[in-house]
Write a protein that holds these residues in place. Structure first.
Motif, PDB file in Angstrom:
ATOM      1  N   GLY A 143       0.803  -1.224   0.000  1.00 19.88           N
ATOM      2  CA  GLY A 143       0.000   0.000   0.000  1.00 19.88           C
ATOM      3  C   GLY A 143       0.829   1.264   0.000  1.00 19.88           C
ATOM      4  O   GLY A 143       2.060   1.249   0.081  1.00 19.88           O
ATOM      5  N   GLY A 144       0.131   2.390  -0.134  1.00 18.83           N
ATOM      6  CA  GLY A 144       0.784   3.685  -0.031  1.00 18.83           C
ATOM      7  C   GLY A 144       1.227   4.299  -1.341  1.00 18.83           C
ATOM      8  O   GLY A 144       1.913   5.329  -1.334  1.00 18.83           O
ATOM      9  N   TYR A 145       0.858   3.724  -2.476  1.00 21.95           N
ATOM     10  CA  TYR A 145       1.264   4.267  -3.763  1.00 21.95           C
ATOM     11  C   TYR A 145       0.074   4.926  -4.464  1.00 21.95           C
ATOM     12  O   TYR A 145      -1.043   4.424  -4.402  1.00 21.95           O
ATOM     13  CB  TYR A 145       1.859   3.158  -4.642  1.00 21.95           C
ATOM     14  N   PRO A 146       0.314   6.055  -5.136  1.00 27.36           N
ATOM     15  CA  PRO A 146      -0.794   6.796  -5.744  1.00 27.36           C
ATOM     16  C   PRO A 146      -1.350   6.107  -6.971  1.00 27.36           C
ATOM     17  O   PRO A 146      -0.628   5.472  -7.744  1.00 27.36           O
ATOM     18  CB  PRO A 146      -0.142   8.135  -6.120  1.00 27.36           C
ATOM     19  N   GLY A 147      -2.655   6.225  -7.181  1.00 25.71           N
ATOM     20  CA  GLY A 147      -3.288   5.674  -8.351  1.00 25.71           C
ATOM     21  C   GLY A 147      -2.858   6.392  -9.615  1.00 25.71           C
ATOM     22  O   GLY A 147      -2.401   7.529  -9.587  1.00 25.71           O
ATOM     23  N   GLY A 148      -3.001   5.707 -10.735  1.00 28.89           N
ATOM     24  CA  GLY A 148      -2.622   6.262 -12.024  1.00 28.89           C
ATOM     25  C   GLY A 148      -1.813   5.263 -12.808  1.00 28.89           C
ATOM     26  O   GLY A 148      -1.574   4.144 -12.360  1.00 28.89           O
ATOM     27  N   SER A 149      -1.414   5.656 -14.013  1.00 31.66           N
ATOM     28  CA  SER A 149      -0.538   4.817 -14.829  1.00 31.66           C
ATOM     29  C   SER A 149       0.895   5.258 -14.606  1.00 31.66           C
ATOM     30  O   SER A 149       1.239   6.424 -14.805  1.00 31.66           O
ATOM     31  CB  SER A 149      -0.897   4.950 -16.312  1.00 31.66           C
ATOM     32  N   TRP A 150       1.739   4.318 -14.191  1.00 36.08           N
ATOM     33  CA  TRP A 150       3.119   4.629 -13.831  1.00 36.08           C
ATOM     34  C   TRP A 150       4.085   3.655 -14.481  1.00 36.08           C
ATOM     35  O   TRP A 150       3.746   2.506 -14.740  1.00 36.08           O
ATOM     36  CB  TRP A 150       3.312   4.557 -12.315  1.00 36.08           C
ATOM     37  N   THR A 151       5.310   4.114 -14.693  1.00 35.11           N
ATOM     38  CA  THR A 151       6.390   3.200 -15.056  1.00 35.11           C
ATOM     39  C   THR A 151       7.012   2.670 -13.767  1.00 35.11           C
ATOM     40  O   THR A 151       6.847   3.275 -12.692  1.00 35.11           O
ATOM     41  CB  THR A 151       7.473   3.918 -15.874  1.00 35.11           C
ATOM     42  N   PRO A 152       7.746   1.553 -13.827  1.00 34.64           N
ATOM     43  CA  PRO A 152       8.359   1.027 -12.603  1.00 34.64           C
ATOM     44  C   PRO A 152       9.276   2.029 -11.909  1.00 34.64           C
ATOM     45  O   PRO A 152       9.215   2.202 -10.686  1.00 34.64           O
ATOM     46  CB  PRO A 152       9.137  -0.196 -13.100  1.00 34.64           C
ATOM     47  N   ALA A 153      10.143   2.708 -12.674  1.00 38.04           N
ATOM     48  CA  ALA A 153      11.069   3.661 -12.064  1.00 38.04           C
ATOM     49  C   ALA A 153      10.349   4.875 -11.501  1.00 38.04           C
ATOM     50  O   ALA A 153      10.747   5.430 -10.474  1.00 38.04           O
ATOM     51  CB  ALA A 153      12.128   4.099 -13.078  1.00 38.04           C
ATOM     52  N   ALA A 154       9.275   5.313 -12.159  1.00 36.22           N
ATOM     53  CA  ALA A 154       8.516   6.458 -11.656  1.00 36.22           C
ATOM     54  C   ALA A 154       7.872   6.139 -10.312  1.00 36.22           C
ATOM     55  O   ALA A 154       7.750   7.013  -9.449  1.00 36.22           O
ATOM     56  CB  ALA A 154       7.454   6.874 -12.669  1.00 36.22           C
ATOM     57  N   LEU A 155       7.457   4.890 -10.115  1.00 37.15           N
ATOM     58  CA  LEU A 155       6.854   4.485  -8.844  1.00 37.15           C
ATOM     59  C   LEU A 155       7.877   4.287  -7.740  1.00 37.15           C
ATOM     60  O   LEU A 155       7.669   4.697  -6.596  1.00 37.15           O
ATOM     61  CB  LEU A 155       6.074   3.174  -9.029  1.00 37.15           C
ATOM     62  N   PHE A 156       8.991   3.629  -8.085  1.00 37.79           N
ATOM     63  CA  PHE A 156       9.892   3.142  -7.040  1.00 37.79           C
ATOM     64  C   PHE A 156      11.295   3.723  -7.086  1.00 37.79           C
ATOM     65  O   PHE A 156      12.105   3.439  -6.211  1.00 37.79           O
ATOM     66  CB  PHE A 156       9.988   1.614  -7.120  1.00 37.79           C
ATOM     67  N   GLY A 157      11.606   4.523  -8.118  1.00 26.87           N
ATOM     68  CA  GLY A 157      12.930   5.109  -8.215  1.00 26.87           C
ATOM     69  C   GLY A 157      13.924   4.163  -8.863  1.00 26.87           C
ATOM     70  O   GLY A 157      13.678   2.956  -8.984  1.00 26.87           O
ATOM     71  N   PRO A 158      15.095   4.674  -9.269  1.00 31.03           N
ATOM     72  CA  PRO A 158      16.081   3.839  -9.964  1.00 31.03           C
ATOM     73  C   PRO A 158      16.679   2.750  -9.083  1.00 31.03           C
ATOM     74  O   PRO A 158      17.161   1.736  -9.587  1.00 31.03           O
ATOM     75  CB  PRO A 158      17.145   4.839 -10.411  1.00 31.03           C
ATOM     76  N   ASP A 159      16.645   2.949  -7.760  1.00 34.79           N
ATOM     77  CA  ASP A 159      17.225   1.953  -6.859  1.00 34.79           C
ATOM     78  C   ASP A 159      16.454   0.633  -6.869  1.00 34.79           C
ATOM     79  O   ASP A 159      16.949  -0.370  -6.342  1.00 34.79           O
ATOM     80  CB  ASP A 159      17.281   2.504  -5.430  1.00 34.79           C
ATOM     81  N   LEU A 160      15.264   0.620  -7.456  1.00 35.82           N
ATOM     82  CA  LEU A 160      14.527  -0.636  -7.589  1.00 35.82           C
ATOM     83  C   LEU A 160      15.394  -1.691  -8.253  1.00 35.82           C
ATOM     84  O   LEU A 160      15.421  -2.847  -7.817  1.00 35.82           O
ATOM     85  CB  LEU A 160      13.254  -0.409  -8.421  1.00 35.82           C
ATOM     86  N   LEU A 161      16.111  -1.315  -9.312  1.00 36.65           N
ATOM     87  CA  LEU A 161      16.927  -2.282 -10.043  1.00 36.65           C
ATOM     88  C   LEU A 161      18.063  -2.825  -9.171  1.00 36.65           C
ATOM     89  O   LEU A 161      18.308  -4.033  -9.144  1.00 36.65           O
ATOM     90  CB  LEU A 161      17.493  -1.644 -11.309  1.00 36.65           C
ATOM     91  N   GLU A 162      18.739  -1.942  -8.457  1.00 37.66           N
ATOM     92  CA  GLU A 162      19.853  -2.384  -7.615  1.00 37.66           C
ATOM     93  C   GLU A 162      19.397  -3.311  -6.490  1.00 37.66           C
ATOM     94  O   GLU A 162      20.194  -4.090  -5.968  1.00 37.66           O
ATOM     95  CB  GLU A 162      20.577  -1.171  -7.033  1.00 37.66           C
ATOM     96  N   SER A 163      18.126  -3.241  -6.122  1.00 39.44           N
ATOM     97  CA  SER A 163      17.617  -4.066  -5.025  1.00 39.44           C
ATOM     98  C   SER A 163      17.319  -5.499  -5.437  1.00 39.44           C
ATOM     99  O   SER A 163      17.104  -6.365  -4.579  1.00 39.44           O
ATOM    100  CB  SER A 163      16.335  -3.437  -4.445  1.00 39.44           C
ATOM    101  N   LEU A 164      17.311  -5.777  -6.752  1.00 39.77           N
ATOM    102  CA  LEU A 164      16.919  -7.099  -7.225  1.00 39.77           C
ATOM    103  C   LEU A 164      18.103  -8.066  -7.190  1.00 39.77           C
ATOM    104  O   LEU A 164      19.241  -7.678  -7.461  1.00 39.77           O
ATOM    105  CB  LEU A 164      16.371  -7.007  -8.642  1.00 39.77           C
ATOM    106  N   PRO A 165      17.865  -9.346  -6.877  1.00 42.23           N
ATOM    107  CA  PRO A 165      18.939 -10.343  -6.863  1.00 42.23           C
ATOM    108  C   PRO A 165      19.697 -10.384  -8.187  1.00 42.23           C
ATOM    109  O   PRO A 165      19.089 -10.320  -9.260  1.00 42.23           O
ATOM    110  CB  PRO A 165      18.200 -11.663  -6.620  1.00 42.23           C
ATOM    111  N   GLY A 166      21.011 -10.453  -8.101  1.00 46.82           N
ATOM    112  CA  GLY A 166      21.835 -10.544  -9.302  1.00 46.82           C
ATOM    113  C   GLY A 166      22.231  -9.220  -9.905  1.00 46.82           C
ATOM    114  O   GLY A 166      23.016  -9.180 -10.861  1.00 46.82           O
ATOM    115  N   SER A 167      21.703  -8.108  -9.370  1.00 46.68           N
ATOM    116  CA  SER A 167      22.025  -6.789  -9.921  1.00 46.68           C
ATOM    117  C   SER A 167      23.265  -6.216  -9.262  1.00 46.68           C
ATOM    118  O   SER A 167      23.486  -6.388  -8.062  1.00 46.68           O
ATOM    119  CB  SER A 167      20.857  -5.817  -9.726  1.00 46.68           C
ATOM    120  N   GLY A 168      24.064  -5.504 -10.069  1.00 48.11           N
ATOM    121  CA  GLY A 168      25.208  -4.788  -9.539  1.00 48.11           C
ATOM    122  C   GLY A 168      24.809  -3.388  -9.115  1.00 48.11           C
ATOM    123  O   GLY A 168      23.673  -3.156  -8.675  1.00 48.11           O
ATOM    124  N   ARG A 169      25.729  -2.459  -9.272  1.00 52.82           N
ATOM    125  CA  ARG A 169      25.476  -1.059  -8.932  1.00 52.82           C
ATOM    126  C   ARG A 169      25.632  -0.204 -10.182  1.00 52.82           C
ATOM    127  O   ARG A 169      26.412  -0.508 -11.077  1.00 52.82           O
ATOM    128  CB  ARG A 169      26.476  -0.570  -7.865  1.00 52.82           C
TER     129      ARG A 169
END
Length: 363
Positions: free
Chosen positions: A325-351
């Motif tokens: 919860g806590g995210y605004p309604g609308g059409s969003w891209t993944p980075a727009a919702l969660f920021g670029p750090d989303l990618l770094e948080s995923l298993p197997g990702s570098g920096r």
């Protein structure tokens, strides 16, 4: 007898028995998550659900789909080709009050989803297409570059990977035969000849010949960053680029059902998708480059898990974050919702690593 307590949030995965859908289901079960499995084919869905002890639902995608989403808080849609399947599921989610996610990379789907932003915003429903390899890595790279060069006017994104290909991805490619290339120019989508744009790019494994392709970022990265000129690239040998140019001449033939139907049948019989060992040995290399009007260039690179494993990790991460919860309604891209750090948080990702070039200085 004590009645089993219903989970606070319930989510449904449609397309549970496809190549990627099944990978996501298996990983979800290993994490102790309990999605409702869904699809058209009871003979395929029911055995998988019973094997994992999960609820299942069988239904087609049409104007009555919303009735099958009762009690569902979020749908992760994994049944492509999404150009055909996403629209009824999106509208079913808007009607039923469920968040919508998918793993598409198709430009038309991104554009259509974005067109529903205001309706989704009013209903406080999140629509987020592209929560797999298409387009989390490149979308996060785009936002990272926008943060590094806020006045960028040009953006190029791409990736290099030895991953195999799934049946669903190959079917999507066949659907797009004869469609040419697409870029973002001055804020508008523009059709261009396939093979017209070619350059050398170091995605992370040394310079390679590359060709611009109609990747989803020409839609999504614009909504993420506002940068008006966007292209997407993959490594392509020069001989293959020349062959791609032939496709412009053959476009009417390649677009015909007479060509596509036999290819689709062949895919169903012969294409299985990469196995676990093949996926484990094929990391992905993500590249992006932004440029401003003064000629300043920022180049960003990051390594990630292979194409299909990252789709599994990304789709589940976005699902779990949205259900919290806590995210605004609308059409969003993944980075727009969660920021670029989303990618770094995923298993197997570098920096993320960013290099800069300034006009008047040595390379």
């Amino acid at each position: 007898m004590m009645r089993r307590r219903k989970p606070m949030t319930t989510w449904l995965l449609y397309g549970a028995t496809g190549y990627t859908g099944k990978l996501i289901v298996q990983e979800a079960a290993e994490r102790g998550l309990r999605p409702v499995l869904a699809g058209r084919n009871k003979e395929k869905v029911q055995p998988l659900a019973e094997q994992l002890g999960l609820e299942f639902r069988i239904f087609e995608l049409n104007n009555r789909t919303a009735a099958h989403l009762e009690g569902i808080d979020l749908v992760l849609h994994c049944a492509g080709p999404f150009e055909k399947t996403s629209k009824p599921m999106i509208h079913a989610c808007l009607e039923a009050g469920a968040h919508y996610l998918d793993i598409t990379g198709e430009i038309g789907v991104f554009e259509y989803t974005h067109s529903l932003h205001e309706e989704a915003e009013k209903k406080n429903i999140v629509l987020c297409s592209g929560v797999g390899f298409d387009v989390i890595p490149t979308d996060c790279t785009a936002l990272k570059l926008k943060q590094a060069l806020p006045d960028a006017i040009e953006l190029a994104l791409g990736f290099d990977s030895d991953s195999g290909i799934s049946p669903g991805t190959m079917k999507t490619m066949v659907e797009g035969l004869g469609g040419g290339n697409m870029i973002r120019k001055d804020g508008q989508l523009a059709a261009v000849a396939i093979g017209k744009h070619q350059r050398m790019i170091d995605f992370g494994r040394g310079p390679k010949s590359a060709m611009a392709i109609p990747w989803g970022d020409v839609a999504t990265a614009y909504y993420t960053t506002g940068i008006p000129n966007i292209t997407a690239w993959i490594p392509t040998p020069k001989a293959a680029v020349k062959a791609a140019r032939f496709m412009n001449v053959a476009s009417p033939l390649l677009s015909s059902g007479k060509v596509k139907r036999p290819l689709m049948k062949w895919i169903e019989r012969r294409v299985k998708g990469p196995d676990e060992e093949e996926r484990a040995g094929s990391a992905a290399y993500i590249w992006g480059q932004a440029k401003n009007a003064d000629g300043v260039v920022k180049t960003c690179r990051i390594d990630t898990a292979n194409v299909y494993d990252l789709t599994v990790y990304g789709a589940l991460e976005v699902t779990q974050r949205l259900l919290s919860g806590g995210y605004p309604g609308g059409s969003w891209t993944p980075a727009a919702l969660f920021g670029p750090d989303l990618l770094e948080s995923l298993p197997g990702s570098g920096r993320f690593e960013i290099d800069s070039f300034y006009p008047g200085t040595a390379n």
